[in-house]
Every structure is written in C-alpha cells, then in structure tokens.
Scaffold this active site. Structure first.
Site, PDB file in Angstrom:
ATOM      1  N   GLY A 261       0.768  -1.237   0.000  1.00  0.00           N
ATOM      2  CA  GLY A 261       0.000   0.000   0.000  1.00  0.00           C
ATOM      3  C   GLY A 261       0.801   1.290   0.000  1.00  0.00           C
ATOM      4  N   HIS A 575     -38.049   2.129 -15.738  1.00  0.00           N
ATOM      5  CA  HIS A 575     -38.488   3.532 -15.706  1.00  0.00           C
ATOM      6  C   HIS A 575     -39.334   3.764 -14.463  1.00  0.00           C
ATOM      7  CE1 HIS A 575     -39.847   7.429 -17.070  1.00  0.00           C
ATOM      8  NE2 HIS A 575     -41.079   7.060 -16.754  1.00  0.00           N
TER       9      HIS A 575
HETATM   10  C1  FAD Z   1      -8.831   9.459   2.567  1.00  0.00           C
HETATM   11  C2  FAD Z   1      -8.822   8.376   1.506  1.00  0.00           C
HETATM   12  C3  FAD Z   1     -10.010   8.029   0.894  1.00  0.00           C
HETATM   13  C4  FAD Z   1     -10.015   7.036  -0.080  1.00  0.00           C
HETATM   14  N1  FAD Z   1     -11.204   6.725  -0.672  1.00  0.00           N
HETATM   15  C5  FAD Z   1     -11.229   5.783  -1.628  1.00  0.00           C
HETATM   16  C6  FAD Z   1     -12.437   5.409  -2.231  1.00  0.00           C
HETATM   17  O1  FAD Z   1     -13.512   5.936  -1.915  1.00  0.00           O
HETATM   18  N2  FAD Z   1     -12.417   4.458  -3.169  1.00  0.00           N
HETATM   19  C7  FAD Z   1     -11.246   3.851  -3.556  1.00  0.00           C
HETATM   20  O2  FAD Z   1     -11.276   2.993  -4.438  1.00  0.00           O
HETATM   21  N3  FAD Z   1     -10.078   4.173  -2.992  1.00  0.00           N
HETATM   22  C8  FAD Z   1     -10.041   5.117  -2.038  1.00  0.00           C
HETATM   23  N4  FAD Z   1      -8.854   5.427  -1.446  1.00  0.00           N
HETATM   24  C9  FAD Z   1      -7.633   4.730  -1.889  1.00  0.00           C
HETATM   25  C10 FAD Z   1      -7.554   3.339  -1.249  1.00  0.00           C
HETATM   26  O3  FAD Z   1      -7.614   3.472   0.154  1.00  0.00           O
HETATM   27  C11 FAD Z   1      -6.268   2.637  -1.642  1.00  0.00           C
HETATM   28  O4  FAD Z   1      -6.161   2.638  -3.054  1.00  0.00           O
HETATM   29  C12 FAD Z   1      -6.258   1.209  -1.151  1.00  0.00           C
HETATM   30  O5  FAD Z   1      -6.337   1.179   0.240  1.00  0.00           O
HETATM   31  C13 FAD Z   1      -4.977   0.478  -1.597  1.00  0.00           C
HETATM   32  O6  FAD Z   1      -5.020  -0.825  -1.130  1.00  0.00           O
HETATM   33  P1  FAD Z   1      -3.672  -1.684  -0.910  1.00  0.00           P
HETATM   34  O7  FAD Z   1      -4.144  -3.043  -0.503  1.00  0.00           O
HETATM   35  O8  FAD Z   1      -2.799  -1.554  -2.079  1.00  0.00           O
HETATM   36  O9  FAD Z   1      -2.917  -0.978   0.280  1.00  0.00           O
HETATM   37  P2  FAD Z   1      -3.339  -0.575   1.758  1.00  0.00           P
HETATM   38  O10 FAD Z   1      -4.803  -0.487   1.903  1.00  0.00           O
HETATM   39  O11 FAD Z   1      -2.540   0.630   2.098  1.00  0.00           O
HETATM   40  O12 FAD Z   1      -2.867  -1.806   2.630  1.00  0.00           O
HETATM   41  C14 FAD Z   1      -1.516  -2.173   2.764  1.00  0.00           C
HETATM   42  C15 FAD Z   1      -1.354  -2.975   4.030  1.00  0.00           C
HETATM   43  O13 FAD Z   1      -0.040  -3.521   4.081  1.00  0.00           O
HETATM   44  C16 FAD Z   1       0.472  -3.418   5.393  1.00  0.00           C
HETATM   45  N5  FAD Z   1       1.935  -3.452   5.275  1.00  0.00           N
HETATM   46  C17 FAD Z   1       2.736  -2.537   4.680  1.00  0.00           C
HETATM   47  N6  FAD Z   1       4.024  -2.967   4.697  1.00  0.00           N
HETATM   48  C18 FAD Z   1       4.009  -4.171   5.309  1.00  0.00           C
HETATM   49  C19 FAD Z   1       5.019  -5.123   5.610  1.00  0.00           C
HETATM   50  N7  FAD Z   1       6.289  -4.953   5.239  1.00  0.00           N
HETATM   51  N8  FAD Z   1       4.661  -6.256   6.263  1.00  0.00           N
HETATM   52  C20 FAD Z   1       3.376  -6.482   6.616  1.00  0.00           C
HETATM   53  N9  FAD Z   1       2.376  -5.614   6.343  1.00  0.00           N
HETATM   54  C21 FAD Z   1       2.695  -4.485   5.684  1.00  0.00           C
HETATM   55  C22 FAD Z   1      -0.101  -2.096   5.887  1.00  0.00           C
HETATM   56  O14 FAD Z   1      -0.137  -2.043   7.283  1.00  0.00           O
HETATM   57  C23 FAD Z   1      -1.509  -2.137   5.291  1.00  0.00           C
HETATM   58  O15 FAD Z   1      -2.414  -2.776   6.167  1.00  0.00           O
HETATM   59  C24 FAD Z   1      -8.811   6.392  -0.449  1.00  0.00           C
HETATM   60  C25 FAD Z   1      -7.613   6.730   0.194  1.00  0.00           C
HETATM   61  C26 FAD Z   1      -7.622   7.710   1.169  1.00  0.00           C
HETATM   62  C27 FAD Z   1      -6.327   8.050   1.851  1.00  0.00           C
END
Ligand code: FAD
Ligand code: NAD
Length: 593
Positions: A261, A575
């Site tokens: 993430g 509709h």
């Molecule tokens: C305010 C806000 C609003 C948003 N609203 C939307 C929305 O309405 N719709 C939408 O589609 N997207 C939205 N997003 C974007 C969305 O949140 C992200 O695109 C999404 O969370 C990405 O998912 P991910 O699984 O890639 O990463 P993340 O959700 O960031 O998850 C990554 C996880 O990996 C863990 N991690 C990291 N490194 C390690 C490691 N080395 N070992 C173990 N664990 C680790 C972290 O703790 C985390 O839990 C929003 C973002 C924000 C900030």
C-alpha cells in the site's frame, strides 16, 4: 482567522473526477470461523507506520534483514528465472501475501475460492503460532493441499478500511444529509419544512470510527471464516521465496504477492503536527472542525474533504499546484463540477502555486502557508488559516521491504511491474514468483483496482493467464453530487485517435431530462460518452450527478466485456430510474457500423 491577503477567485479553472467504493466480499462473511487460531490484533499503532515513522520502520526492517542469514538451499538466486532450481523442493506456503489491505484481502479470498489454503501470519502476540509456522509445520487451513499466508504489520484492512474509503464515506454520508437539510431552496421545492440543521462533532466522528471498526471486523472474520490465520508482523523479503515475518520468523512460499500500500505524501517544507497541519489520516478522526481550513491539493482527497468541511460550516481555501482545480479529469465534467461543487460554496482557491512552507499554529499564532509560483518559484502569497489539510497524493509504502534482496529498484518508491503485476528487477527482467499489487505499484491507486489486481495474480498462479484491463476500472469522487468516470478523458481520447488514425465522437445527456432526477429535485448533472463512430467502441464515460458512482458500472462493465454501443443501446432500463441517463446516452450515439 483570515488570510493576510485577499483571495480572489479565478474564473477559468476546470475540474473532472473519478473514484470507487470499498470492495465487500459479503458472500464470504457468513461462514462459521473454522480456523484453530484465534485472530487478535497486535495493537500496533498506525503511527508506527505513518510517514514520520517510516524511517524508523525501515531501519527496523533493515536491522532485521541484516540479522537473518538466509539458509542455503532455501533461497533462489535473484533475477534469473532459470535459477529457480535452487529453490526448496517444498515450501511452507503456496502463496504468501505481504499486506492485509483491500488488495491483499481480495487476493486472499480469491485464493480460497481457487482452493488455496489460507494461513495468515500475525506476529508479536502470536509466538506459539509463529513457532509452528516458522518450523514449516503449520497445521492450519482447509483440507485442500495448497497453502496461502497473509502477513500484516499493523491492522487488517489497511488504508481503505482504517484511514481511507470507509471512514471518509461515513463523513461524506453526513455531509450529504447536512447539505440537504441546509438547502432551503431544495427543501422548499419539495414542499418540506425543516428546523435548522445541526450536528454533534463527536457523534459524526464516532460514526466514521464505528464504521471502520465494523468493516475491519468483517474483513478479519471473512478471512478467519475461510480458514485464514493472520499473524501480525512486518514482512521483509529475504529472497525470491523467503520472507521474514516480525523479528525472527522466516517462511518460504512458492509465490509471493507484495500488497504493502501507501501512506500520505507530504512535500518538503511542510511540517505536519497532526493537529493544525494534518493529513487525511488525522482529518478522518474529525477531532475538530476549523473555521477556516486550507486544503493543499485539489485531487480526490481534497475535493471530498472540501465537501465534508463546508457542510460542517468551515470556510475552505484550495491551494493547487497546477493551473486548474481537479486537474487530470475530463475538463468539461470538471468545469461543471466546479460550477456546482466549488463556486456556490464557501470555497476559494489559488491555482498554479505550490505551498512551499507550512508552519503549524503555535502560541496563539495561526497556521502560515507560504505560496510560491509553481513555474517561476517566485514568492506569491502568505496565507494565515486555522488549519491546513495536506492532500498532495500518496507515497508507496515499500521502504525496508527487502527489495534489494531480489535486486529490485523502486521508481519514486513504486515497485515496477508488468501488465501481469509481475515484479521487474533492476536489469529489466521479471523476478520469478514475485508480484506486486495495489498502491505499492502505483498503476491505479484505488481500492477496487488493488483487489482486482490481486485476483488477476491469483488467476495466474493457479494456471490461468489473466491481464486486467485498467481502462475498464471505474473511479468515483463521492462529493454531492458525485463524479465518476471510466476509460479515457476527451483530451486523452483525442490524442490516441490522432496517433492511431481514427475519429472520435462525443454524446451527452443531461440529468435535467431524467424523470427520477427531477423527482428528487436533482436535475444538475451530465453524462458524457466518448466513442468511435466507425465501430461503436466505448473509449470513456464521465458522469457528474446524483449517484454517478453507482451509474458508472454499466459503462465500465461494457468496456470490460468489449460491448459495443450498437449492442448496449438495445438494453432495457427500468423507468423511472437514473440509469435511463446512460440509456439515453448510448441511444444518442451515432455509430456508422
Ligand atoms: C482518505 C482516503 C479516501 C479514499 N477513498 C477511496 C475510495 O472511496 N475508493 C477507492 O477505491 N479508494 C479510495 N482510497 C484509496 C484506497 O484506500 C487505496 O487505493 C487502497 O487502500 C490500496 O489498497 P492496498 O491493498 O494496495 O494498500 P493498503 O490499503 O494501504 O494496505 C496495505 C497494508 O499492508 C500493510 N503493510 C505494509 N508494509 C508491510 C510489511 N512490510 N509487512 C506487513 N504488512 C505491511 C499495511 O499495514 C496495510 O495494512 C482512499 C484513500 C484515502 C487516503
Ligand atoms: N473516491 C476515491 O476513489 C478516492 C478518494 C480519496 C483518495 N483516493 C486515492 O488516493 C490518492 C491520493 O489522493 P490525493 O487527493 O491526495 O491525490 P491526487 O493525486 O488525487 O491529488 C493531489 C493534488 O495535489 C496537487 N499537488 C501536489 N503537490 C502540491 C503542492 N506542493 N502544492 C499544491 N498542490 C499540490 C496535485 O496537482 C493534485 O491535484 C489518489 O490517487 C486516489 O486514487 C481515492
């Protein structure tokens, strides 16, 4: 508190947006937990993963990596697909996912559906289970012969559930209702009389927090129910098939998905104190509602928070580096969005300027924001406000992940991948068995994109080739009204058409002609279709109006399935519904085919 300078409203800005909603796997939620491991969170605070703590976390990982010597025979030499011969004959897992955000969760659930056995890893409080896992004698999971693990260093759900989509949509649900209740004109048109609307800040904050907890529990339970055992620990890659979890455990896996993430990106010169100068991580807690807040960056986060803050009574000033607000979205939709979402509200803005220095409020002094011209870098203005929200994008969370152990060099922190999410090393070669999905690869920073990429990878590791069409992934901004889009903007489509030598056409329909929208007194809205008149291919659809985020899926599914306009225009819509806006849109397109 007000700016020391007068804030004039430029008249030429134009936005355009996109977005999504959280992915729910509700079908998986109803299962009775079967895992013998009792899932518990380690209680590690998010701050331990926040931007300032990133360095700490990275150095911790580096220390951990340095201390662990990969056992010979268990580690594949890096970046040579043929070197896989040195890998162990058997692995602790078939699939190991690092990061239990929505991307990791989506991949894990799909892996279960594909018969993969899920065994999660959560460290710190999980010594007993970890010992079992690190000894390679895990007895967890379902009866299938395949095994999968998910590693989480903080709390399940990642950004979206805990600090993103979920709490922000709870706040936006409140702002939507507040807007309606505050709009005398709207209420009068419906014949309603409502006494003055008010809100309890803590009650609103609790709503967002409670929703995040609920969805986090749902996600956790869904994995638990499917036999997932989650151990918390920071995952560090030691080699192509080997990951260290926490401080001492190592596990091997045939395939590894990185799903770590992102975190808020804070430009240099900006001091975040978490109180008066904040990121979305802080803002979502709604610890206070400032009278006047500057929002630096007018992308998704900035726009959604401007909707929340203005509904709750704040005055907002946008600071945007590019020449228009909401850059990057279809300009025509953006212009309309600006007319409805910005101009009539308590919002002004500065475009074409960088916030070069921001100092938090202290000793009775306000937050100060120094603005410089984005092109000349000359000083422009100094603002004095009650608070500043930094919404200038997100940085991939990939530091200290042990990428050097697989010869991978990040690009501005993002992990390079090909169209199948396979990780590319420093020599441009694919790293065997290692994939990266979600925000960490930077392809499309949306929750459902992360999850879809995870599903795509699981398809591949289980023997079915799959390439995700990113142009079919919808996006939405959950303002009131909403903005949504899929595919190309008009300028992007024109550029592609010129390069590839075809014509494009544009069709538009207004919400003003839609019965349901008018019944709701919500006729302000536009849907726009960009298509090829020669063959009916849909290149892009953009919607601004009531429930635009829900309406976009007919178009995104059509793009994903390759449905042409000459076919979709015969689809029947109930509709009166808002979906008739798209029905009209497709029917009004002129295809020569
Ligand atoms: C305010 C806000 C609003 C948003 N609203 C939307 C929305 O309405 N719709 C939408 O589609 N997207 C939205 N997003 C974007 C969305 O949140 C992200 O695109 C999404 O969370 C990405 O998912 P991910 O699984 O890639 O990463 P993340 O959700 O960031 O998850 C990554 C996880 O990996 C863990 N991690 C990291 N490194 C390690 C490691 N080395 N070992 C173990 N664990 C680790 C972290 O703790 C985390 O839990 C929003 C973002 C924000 C900030
Ligand atoms: N509804 C949704 O789907 C949703 C909601 C929130 C966030 N998100 C995701 O989160 C990510 C981050 O959102 P975001 O709004 O922070 O980023 P963004 O990339 O959408 O917008 C950032 C904005 O900040 C501007 N900017 C950057 N540096 C600046 C500076 N120093 N001074 C002034 N302006 C500056 C940029 O020009 C841009 O307009 C997005 O990529 C989006 O995918 C999605």
């Amino acid at each position: 508190m007000h700016s020391s300078l007068s804030l004039s409203i430029a008249s030429h800005t134009s936005p355009a947006i996109a977005g999504s909603s959280h992915i729910s796997h509700s079908s998986a939620f109803g299962f009775v937990p079967s895992s013998p491991i009792n899932l518990r969170f380690c209680g590690l605070r998010r701050e331990a993963f926040g931007f300032s703590a990133l360095k700490h976390s990275a150095s911790r990982r580096a220390r951990l990596s340095g201390r662990t010597t990969p056992r010979s025979g268990n580690v594949v030499a890096v970046s040579s697909p043929s070197d896989n011969g040195t890998a162990p004959k058997s692995f602790d897992y078939d699939l190991l996912i690092i990061g239990a955000g929505v991307g990791g969760h989506g991949a894990a659930l799909h892996a279960v559906e594909k018969g993969l056995r899920l065994v999660g890893l959560m460290c710190v409080r999980r010594r007993r289970e970890e010992r079992r896992v690190s000894g390679g004698t895990s007895v967890l999971g379902s009866s299938s012969g395949l095994k999968t693990a998910i590693v989480e260093g903080d709390v399940v759900g990642g950004t979206c559930v805990n600090r993103g989509c979920v709490p922000s949509k709870a706040l936006l649900a409140v702002s939507g209702r507040m807007r309606e209740l505050q709009s005398e004109h709207h209420l009068k048109a419906l014949g309603l009389q409502v006494a003055a609307a008010g809100y309890d800040r803590q009650g609103v904050a609790d709503h967002a927090n409670n929703l995040a907890s609920k969805i986090r529990n749902n996600l956790t339970n869904s994995m638990k129910a499917l036999g997932v055992d989650i151990l918390t620990g920071v995952g560090t890659i030691l080699g192509p098939h080997k990951v260290q979890v926490g401080s001492s455990n190592t596990v091997t896996s045939k395939d590894i998905i990185i799903a770590t993430g992102s975190v808020p990106f804070v430009p240099k010169g900006i001091e975040v104190d978490g109180k008066t100068v904040i990121t979305s991580d802080h803002a979502l807690k709604l610890e206070f509602v400032p009278d006047w807040i500057a929002i630096v960056g007018s992308g998704y986060i900035g726009l959604e928070f401007s909707d929340v803050y203005t509904a709750l009574g704040s005055e907002v000033t946008f600071v945007e580096a590019l020449d228009q607000l909401m850059p990057g979205f279809d300009p025509e939709i953006g212009k309309l969005a600006q007319r409805v979402l910005i101009n009539p509200r308590n919002i002004d803005y500065h475009t074409g300027v960088f916030a070069s220095k921001i100092t938090p409020a202290k000793d009775g002094k306000p937050v100060t924001i120094e603005l410089i011209d984005a092109k000349t870098k000359e000083p422009k203005d100094t603002l004095e406000v009650d608070a500043a929200l930094i919404a200038t994008g997100r940085a991939p969370f990939t530091q200290g992940l042990g990428l050097e152990n697989i010869n991978v060099v990040t690009q501005r922190g993002f992990i390079p991948v090909d169209e199948r999410m396979r990780v590319i090393d420093a020599n441009g070669k694919l790293v065997p068995h290692i994939y990266c999905i979600g925000d960490a690869n930077g392809k499309m920073m949306l929750a459902h994109a992360a999850s879809a990429q995870g599903i795509s990878v699981v398809e591949q590791v289980t023997g079915r080739d799959h390439v995700l069409n990113h142009l079919s992934i919808p996006a939405a901004c959950f303002t009131h009204p909403e903005i949504s889009m899929v595919g190309l903007t008009e300028p992007q489509a024109r550029e592609k058409a010129e390069k590839e030598g075809f014509e494009i056409s544009i069709a538009k329909t207004s919400f003003k002609a839609n019965t349901k929208a008018l019944a709701e007194n919500e006729g302000e809205g536009l849907a726009k279709l960009i298509y090829r008149p020669d063959n009916g291919e849909i290149l892009g659809v953009h919607i601004f109006g009531l429930h635009a985020a829900d309406l976009i899926h007919e178009a995104s599914n059509a793009i994903a399935l390759g449905t042409r306009i000459q076919d979709i225009k015969f689809a029947v819509h109930a509709h009166p519904t808002l979906s008739e806006v798209l029905d009209e849109l497709f029917k009004s397109a002129k295809v020569s085919h």
